[in-house]
Design a protein around this motif. Structure first.
Motif, PDB file in Angstrom:
ATOM      1  N   VAL A 130       1.266  -1.061   0.026  1.00 17.28           N
ATOM      2  CA  VAL A 130       0.098   0.301   0.154  1.00 17.28           C
ATOM      3  C   VAL A 130       0.842   1.423   0.260  1.00 17.28           C
ATOM      4  O   VAL A 130       2.134   1.612   0.949  1.00 17.28           O
ATOM      5  CB  VAL A 130      -1.109   0.118   1.307  1.00 17.28           C
ATOM      6  N   PRO A 131       0.385   2.435  -0.860  1.00 18.32           N
ATOM      7  CA  PRO A 131       1.683   3.433  -1.177  1.00 18.32           C
ATOM      8  C   PRO A 131       1.840   3.723   0.016  1.00 18.32           C
ATOM      9  O   PRO A 131       1.296   4.497   0.956  1.00 18.32           O
ATOM     10  CB  PRO A 131       1.131   4.198  -1.879  1.00 18.32           C
ATOM     11  N   PRO A 132       3.201   4.079   0.903  1.00 19.20           N
ATOM     12  CA  PRO A 132       3.051   5.060   2.622  1.00 19.20           C
ATOM     13  C   PRO A 132       3.008   6.334   2.082  1.00 19.20           C
ATOM     14  O   PRO A 132       2.669   7.178   1.783  1.00 19.20           O
ATOM     15  CB  PRO A 132       4.373   4.362   2.233  1.00 19.20           C
ATOM     16  N   LYS A 133       2.115   6.378   3.884  1.00 22.68           N
ATOM     17  CA  LYS A 133       1.204   8.142   2.995  1.00 22.68           C
ATOM     18  C   LYS A 133       2.642   8.625   4.079  1.00 22.68           C
ATOM     19  O   LYS A 133       2.390  10.010   3.286  1.00 22.68           O
ATOM     20  CB  LYS A 133       0.492   8.015   4.421  1.00 22.68           C
ATOM     21  N   SER A 134       3.816   8.591   4.812  1.00 20.74           N
ATOM     22  CA  SER A 134       4.603   9.420   5.728  1.00 20.74           C
ATOM     23  C   SER A 134       6.030   8.931   4.577  1.00 20.74           C
ATOM     24  O   SER A 134       6.684   7.894   4.121  1.00 20.74           O
ATOM     25  CB  SER A 134       4.680   9.173   6.882  1.00 20.74           C
ATOM     26  N   GLU A 135       7.153   9.928   4.046  1.00 24.65           N
ATOM     27  CA  GLU A 135       7.773   9.704   4.178  1.00 24.65           C
ATOM     28  C   GLU A 135       8.653   8.830   5.297  1.00 24.65           C
ATOM     29  O   GLU A 135      10.067   8.244   4.514  1.00 24.65           O
ATOM     30  CB  GLU A 135       8.752  11.075   4.520  1.00 24.65           C
ATOM     31  N   GLU A 136       9.026   9.116   6.124  1.00 24.30           N
ATOM     32  CA  GLU A 136       9.261   8.714   7.353  1.00 24.30           C
ATOM     33  C   GLU A 136       9.282   6.812   6.786  1.00 24.30           C
ATOM     34  O   GLU A 136      10.229   5.488   7.383  1.00 24.30           O
ATOM     35  CB  GLU A 136       8.986   8.678   8.889  1.00 24.30           C
ATOM     36  N   VAL A 137       7.997   5.890   6.904  1.00 26.80           N
ATOM     37  CA  VAL A 137       7.797   5.125   6.550  1.00 26.80           C
ATOM     38  C   VAL A 137       8.193   4.673   5.095  1.00 26.80           C
ATOM     39  O   VAL A 137       9.263   3.262   5.294  1.00 26.80           O
ATOM     40  CB  VAL A 137       6.307   4.636   6.469  1.00 26.80           C
ATOM     41  N   ARG A 138       7.797   5.164   4.201  1.00 26.81           N
ATOM     42  CA  ARG A 138       8.807   4.786   2.612  1.00 26.81           C
ATOM     43  C   ARG A 138      10.290   4.751   3.439  1.00 26.81           C
ATOM     44  O   ARG A 138      10.894   3.893   2.642  1.00 26.81           O
ATOM     45  CB  ARG A 138       8.351   5.882   2.021  1.00 26.81           C
ATOM     46  N   LYS A 139      10.904   5.462   3.965  1.00 25.28           N
ATOM     47  CA  LYS A 139      13.005   5.099   3.420  1.00 25.28           C
ATOM     48  C   LYS A 139      12.466   4.033   4.160  1.00 25.28           C
ATOM     49  O   LYS A 139      14.108   3.613   4.557  1.00 25.28           O
ATOM     50  CB  LYS A 139      12.769   6.673   4.617  1.00 25.28           C
ATOM     51  N   ARG A 140      11.698   3.456   5.205  1.00 25.67           N
ATOM     52  CA  ARG A 140      12.590   1.874   5.946  1.00 25.67           C
ATOM     53  C   ARG A 140      12.157   1.042   5.039  1.00 25.67           C
ATOM     54  O   ARG A 140      11.585  -0.092   5.777  1.00 25.67           O
ATOM     55  CB  ARG A 140      11.446   1.944   7.176  1.00 25.67           C
ATOM     56  N   ILE A 141      11.007   0.611   3.583  1.00 27.02           N
ATOM     57  CA  ILE A 141      10.713   0.176   3.083  1.00 27.02           C
ATOM     58  C   ILE A 141      11.654   0.060   2.461  1.00 27.02           C
ATOM     59  O   ILE A 141      12.369   0.378   1.411  1.00 27.02           O
ATOM     60  CB  ILE A 141       9.254   0.639   2.377  1.00 27.02           C
ATOM     61  N   PHE A 142      11.789  -1.420   2.094  1.00 26.75           N
ATOM     62  CA  PHE A 142      12.402  -2.274   1.063  1.00 26.75           C
ATOM     63  C   PHE A 142      11.788  -3.577  -0.233  1.00 26.75           C
ATOM     64  O   PHE A 142      10.900  -3.826   0.468  1.00 26.75           O
ATOM     65  CB  PHE A 142      13.713  -3.498   1.468  1.00 26.75           C
ATOM     66  N   THR A 143      12.654  -3.556  -1.486  1.00 28.00           N
ATOM     67  CA  THR A 143      11.887  -4.302  -1.908  1.00 28.00           C
ATOM     68  C   THR A 143      12.510  -5.533  -2.722  1.00 28.00           C
ATOM     69  O   THR A 143      13.639  -5.064  -3.198  1.00 28.00           O
ATOM     70  CB  THR A 143      11.129  -3.783  -3.191  1.00 28.00           C
ATOM     71  N   THR A 144      12.011  -6.752  -3.240  1.00 27.17           N
ATOM     72  CA  THR A 144      13.015  -7.353  -3.920  1.00 27.17           C
ATOM     73  C   THR A 144      11.906  -7.912  -5.129  1.00 27.17           C
ATOM     74  O   THR A 144      10.585  -7.956  -4.608  1.00 27.17           O
ATOM     75  CB  THR A 144      13.543  -8.485  -2.226  1.00 27.17           C
ATOM     76  N   GLY A 145      12.537  -8.751  -5.765  1.00 27.38           N
ATOM     77  CA  GLY A 145      11.913  -9.520  -6.752  1.00 27.38           C
ATOM     78  C   GLY A 145      10.530  -8.731  -7.846  1.00 27.38           C
ATOM     79  O   GLY A 145      11.710  -8.491  -7.515  1.00 27.38           O
ATOM     80  N   SER A 146       9.703  -8.745  -7.532  1.00 28.27           N
ATOM     81  CA  SER A 146       8.399  -8.376  -8.844  1.00 28.27           C
ATOM     82  C   SER A 146       8.132  -7.534  -7.649  1.00 28.27           C
ATOM     83  O   SER A 146       7.462  -5.664  -8.391  1.00 28.27           O
ATOM     84  CB  SER A 146       7.625  -9.557  -9.259  1.00 28.27           C
ATOM     85  N   ALA A 147       8.582  -6.826  -6.334  1.00 28.76           N
ATOM     86  CA  ALA A 147       7.616  -6.138  -5.777  1.00 28.76           C
ATOM     87  C   ALA A 147       8.723  -4.249  -6.247  1.00 28.76           C
ATOM     88  O   ALA A 147       9.919  -4.931  -6.651  1.00 28.76           O
ATOM     89  CB  ALA A 147       7.888  -6.565  -4.407  1.00 28.76           C
ATOM     90  N   GLY A 148       7.987  -3.645  -5.968  1.00 30.46           N
ATOM     91  CA  GLY A 148       8.882  -2.506  -6.352  1.00 30.46           C
ATOM     92  C   GLY A 148       8.018  -0.678  -6.278  1.00 30.46           C
ATOM     93  O   GLY A 148       6.983  -1.345  -6.499  1.00 30.46           O
ATOM     94  N   CYS A 173      12.538   3.213  -3.224  1.00 31.17           N
ATOM     95  CA  CYS A 173      12.403   2.381  -1.686  1.00 31.17           C
ATOM     96  C   CYS A 173      13.558   1.797  -2.489  1.00 31.17           C
ATOM     97  O   CYS A 173      12.970   1.401  -3.495  1.00 31.17           O
ATOM     98  CB  CYS A 173      10.657   1.709  -1.485  1.00 31.17           C
ATOM     99  N   VAL A 174      14.549   1.034  -2.009  1.00 33.68           N
ATOM    100  CA  VAL A 174      15.820   0.790  -2.337  1.00 33.68           C
ATOM    101  C   VAL A 174      15.550  -0.828  -2.946  1.00 33.68           C
ATOM    102  O   VAL A 174      14.623  -1.593  -2.011  1.00 33.68           O
ATOM    103  CB  VAL A 174      16.483   0.536  -1.201  1.00 33.68           C
ATOM    104  N   HIS A 175      15.237  -0.998  -3.384  1.00 31.22           N
ATOM    105  CA  HIS A 175      15.388  -2.516  -4.588  1.00 31.22           C
ATOM    106  C   HIS A 175      15.978  -3.352  -4.464  1.00 31.22           C
ATOM    107  O   HIS A 175      17.622  -2.939  -4.845  1.00 31.22           O
ATOM    108  CB  HIS A 175      14.630  -2.241  -5.937  1.00 31.22           C
ATOM    109  N   ILE A 176      16.455  -4.789  -3.826  1.00 30.30           N
ATOM    110  CA  ILE A 176      17.734  -5.476  -3.872  1.00 30.30           C
ATOM    111  C   ILE A 176      17.636  -7.060  -4.577  1.00 30.30           C
ATOM    112  O   ILE A 176      16.516  -7.845  -4.776  1.00 30.30           O
ATOM    113  CB  ILE A 176      17.566  -6.096  -1.741  1.00 30.30           C
ATOM    114  N   GLU A 177      18.232  -6.563  -5.376  1.00 31.52           N
ATOM    115  CA  GLU A 177      18.406  -7.706  -6.209  1.00 31.52           C
ATOM    116  C   GLU A 177      19.456  -8.476  -6.523  1.00 31.52           C
ATOM    117  O   GLU A 177      20.874  -8.343  -5.414  1.00 31.52           O
ATOM    118  CB  GLU A 177      19.048  -7.170  -7.719  1.00 31.52           C
ATOM    119  N   PRO A 178      19.332  -9.992  -7.094  1.00 33.26           N
ATOM    120  CA  PRO A 178      19.624 -11.102  -6.186  1.00 33.26           C
ATOM    121  C   PRO A 178      21.511 -10.861  -7.152  1.00 33.26           C
ATOM    122  O   PRO A 178      21.610 -10.428  -8.498  1.00 33.26           O
ATOM    123  CB  PRO A 178      19.706 -12.909  -6.502  1.00 33.26           C
TER     124      PRO A 178
END
Ligand code: SF4
Ligand code: SF3
Length: 544
Positions: A308-326, A330-335
Motif C-alpha cells: 500500500v503506498p506509504p503515507k509518510s516519508e519516514e515509513v517510505r524510507k524503511r521500506i525495501f523491495t525485492t523480486g517482482s515488488a517495487g 524505496c531501495v530494491h534489492i537484486e540477487p
C-alpha cells in the motif's frame, strides 16, 4: 492521462479505474503495465512462431514470469522498473525475430518499437484492455490474462527454489500468444479458460512440491503475535526463499524477524523453526499496513504484493523491495548471479531503529496443509460420520479494504459449532483471531497457508472424496465461500473450476471484468454466485 484497469476486486465503481487506481497506482504506471503485457504477448507470439523450446530460453522465461508478476495488483508501483522491463522484453523479442525468415505479417505487438517514455505511453494508449472492442471477448481475454498472472507468480516462487516446468512455461507462452489471435471465438476462449485452470493446478502443485521439498511439510504450529524487545525487520509477501536468506543473514545479529500478512504461514514449515530470531507474526492482512508499519518502527521487506503506498516519508524510507515488488523511492534489492541477495543494508538500518510496539498478544494456530490434515484424516472422517462435523466451509482467498468484507468475520462467527472453516490466503485475517473453538480437538479454523496453498484444500477435498467413495467432488459436505481481491485468487478460482468444483460463492463483489454474458456462462455452467446476507447465505449453504 487516462488509464483503464479493472483487474482487482476494488476497481472503481466495480467497473474500472480510469484516472488513478483505488490501489494508488497512477495512470503512467497502469499504462506502462499494459504495454508490458502487450510486449509479453508479442514476445510469446515470436517464441511460438520460432518454435523455441522453453527449456532453451530459461533467461527469457524467468523474465516473462517476473514481468507478469510485476503487473499483479499492489506488486510494483515503480514506473522506472516497469519501463526497464518493457525494454528487456522487447530486446528478447527483437533478437528472436531475427530467427524468422521474414518479419512481414507479424502482429504489431511483435514488432512495435520501445522508443522514448513518451512514445511508450502513446503506444500504451492503443494496446491496453480496451483494445479488444467486443466486451465478451475482452472479458474472456482478461480473465485468462489474470489467471496467467497468478500462475506466473506461483511458478516464479517455485523457480526461486530451483523447480521449473517447461510444460507450464510453454503453456504461458502459447496462451499469451493466443490472446492476440482475433480468430478465436468466445467458445475457444472459454475452453482456454479451462485449460488455464488446468495449468493453474499444475503450477500450484509445482510450488507445493518446491516448498515442501525444501522446507518440509507444514505442521500444526502456534505463532506468537506479540513482540520481543529487540530491533526487528518485518517481512511481507509470499516468497519463502527471501525469508530464508533474511533469517540466515540476521542470525546472531540481535535483530529479530517478524512476518506480516501472507508471510505468516512460513512459521508452519519445519525448516524455519530452527531460527530463534524468527520472532512471530506482526499485524494483519496487507491493507492494515499503514498503521501497523508506523508502530513496527523497523525496516520492512516486501518480497511480493501487497504494497500500500506509504503515507509518510519516514515509513517510505524503511521500506525495501525485492523480486517482482517495487515502489518508487524505496531501495530494491537484486540477487547476484547465484541468486543470493544481500540484505545487510536492511539489517544495519534495523539496528539503528527502535524495537516494535506491541499491538496484540497471544498466539494463532495454523499449519493445516494437506499433509497435516491427512495425518488427521481418521479423526476427521470419524467426526463427519458421527455428525460431529456437519460441513466444511472453504473460505480461502484474499482480504481487502472494503467494509463489506466484515461479512466474512460475521459469517465465521455465526457458523454453527458443528462446522469447520478451511482457509488459505490473507482472507484468514478476518477470522483467524476469533475464539471459535474446536471439534473433538480439531480447530474450527484450519489454516492451510498462503493463497497458493489453496492447492492443499483441493488435495484435501480430493482425498476425502476418495475416502468417502464418492464419484463427484460436489457430493462432499464442503461449501465454497471465497473472498477474492487480486489475480492470484483468479487462478485459484480457475483451478477449482477445472477440478469440477461447482456452486462457488465469490465475494464481496463479483469481478468487474466479467461481462454480463461471461458472468452468465459462469453462473449457468458452474453455479458461481455472489454473496448475500450472512443469515441467508448460511441458511442456503446448510440446506444444500
Ligand atoms: Fe484499480 Fe485494482 Fe487496477 Fe489498482 S489494480 S488500478 S485498484 S483495478
Ligand atoms: Fe493477499 Fe495481497 Fe491476495 Fe496471497 S497479500 S492473498 S491479497
Amino acid at each position: 492521462m487516462n488509464m483503464f484497469c479493472y483487474q482487482c476486486q476494488e476497481t472503481a465503481k466495480g467497473t474500472g479505474c480510469t484516472i488513478r487506481g483505488v490501489c494508488g497506482k497512477n495512470a503512467e504506471v497502469a499504462n506502462l503495465q499494459d504495454l508490458l503485457i502487450y510486449a509479453l504477448k508479442g514476445l510469446s507470439k515470436i517464441i511460438v512462431k520460432v518454435g523455441t523450446d522453453a527449456s532453451d530460453i530459461k533467461d527469457i522465461s524467468g523474465e516473462v514470469l517476473r514481468s507478469l508478476f510485476m503487473t499483479i495488483t499492489n506488486a510494483n508501483f515503480d514506473d522506472v522498473a516497469i519501463e526497464k522491463q518493457i525494454r528487456k522484453i522487447i530486446g528478447f523479442r527483437d533478437k528472436l525475430v531475427k530467427e524468422l525468415p521474414s518479419s512481414a505479417d507479424l502482429h504489431d505487438a511483435a514488432i512495435f518499437k520501445a522508443g522514448t517514455r513518451e512514445e511508450m505511453l502513446d503506444k500504451a494508449s492503443s494496446s491496453g484492455v480496451l483494445l479488444t472492442a467486443d466486451e465478451d471477448i475482452r472479458s474472456l481475454r482478461e480473465l485468462i490474462t489474470y489467471g496467467i498472472k497468478g500462475m506466473a507468480a506461483y511458478v516464479e516462487h517455485a523457480l526461486n527454489i530451483g523447480r521449473n516446468s517447461s510444460e507450464i512455461i510453454e503453456f504461458i507462452f502459447d496462451t499469451l500468444a493466443a490472446l492476440l489471435d482475433d480468430s478465436l471465438t468466445a467458445d475457444d476462449l472459454v475452453a482456454l479458460t479451462m485449460r488455464t485452470g488446468e495449468y493453474g493446478v499444475k503450477a500450484m502443485a509445482l510450488l507445493d512440491e518446491a516448498n515442501t521439498g525444501r522446507y518440509g511439510n507444514p505442521e500444526i504450529t502456534e505463532v506468537d503475535i506479540g513482540v520481543r524487545k529487540n530491533p526487528a525487520i518485518l517481512i511481507s509477501g509470499h516468497d519463502l526463499t527471501d525469508l530464508e536468506q533474511l533469517l540466515e543473514q540476521t542470525k546472531g545479529t540481535g535483530v529479530d524477524v517478524y512476518t506480516h500478512g501472507e508471510m505468516l504461514p512460513a512459521h508452519y514449515y519445519p525448516a524455519f523453526k530452527k531460527y530463534t530470531n524468527l520472532a512471530g507474526n506482526y499485524g494483519n492482512a496487507w491493507w492494515k499496513q499503514i498503521t501497523e508499519f508506523e508502530s513496527f518502527h523497523g525496516p520492512v521487506l516486501f518480497t511480493t504484493n501487497c504494497i500500500v503506498p506509504p503515507k509518510s516519508e519516514e515509513v517510505r524510507k524503511r521500506i525495501f523491495t525485492t523480486g517482482s515488488a517495487g515502489f518508487p523511492g524505496c531501495v530494491h534489492i537484486e540477487p547476484d548471479n547465484s541468486g543470493k541477495k544481500d540484505f545487510s543494508v536492511i539489517i544495519r538500518l534495523a539496528r539503528e531503529l527502535a524495537p516494535p510496539d506491541g499491538i496484540e498478544t497471544g498466539t494463532i494456530t495454523g499449519g493445516f496443509a494437506h499433509n497435516q490434515v491427512l495425518a488427521l484424516a481418521d479423526k476427521v472422517v470419524e467426526a463427519v460420520k458421527t455428525g460431529a462435523i456437519r460441513k466444511f466451509f472453504v473460505m480461502a482467498g484474499c482480504d481487502g479494504r472494503m467494509k463489506s468484507r466484515e461479512y466474512y468475520t460475521e459469517f465465521a462467527e455465526r457458523l454453527p459449532q458443528d462446522t469447520i472453516i478451511l482457509t488459505a490466503g490473507c482472507a484468514k485475517y478476518r477470522y483467524n483471531k476469533l475464539k471459535l473453538g474446536d471439534i473433538g480437538g480439531i480447530p474450527r479454523v484450519l489454516d492451510a497457508g498462503q493463497c497458493n496453498d489453496s492447492y492443499s484444500l483441493a488435495v484435501i477435498a480430493t482425498k476425502l472424496k476418495e475416502v468417502f467413495g464418492l464419484d463427484d467432488i460436489n457430493k462432499l459436505p464442503i461449501a465454497y465461500n471465497i473472498a477474492w481481491y487480486e489475480q492470484k485468487a483468479v487462478i485459484v478460482l480457475l483451478a477449482l473450476l477445472y477440478l469440477g468444483v461447482k456452486n462457488i460463492h465469490l465475494g464481496p463483489t463479483l469481478p468487474g471484468f466479467l461481462s454480463p454474458n461471461v458472468g452468465k456462462i459462469l453462473i449457468e455452467k458452474f453455479g458461481i454466485a455472489g454473496i448475500g446476507t450472512v443469515e441467508e447465505d448460511i441458511e442456503l449453504f446448510l440446506s444444500k
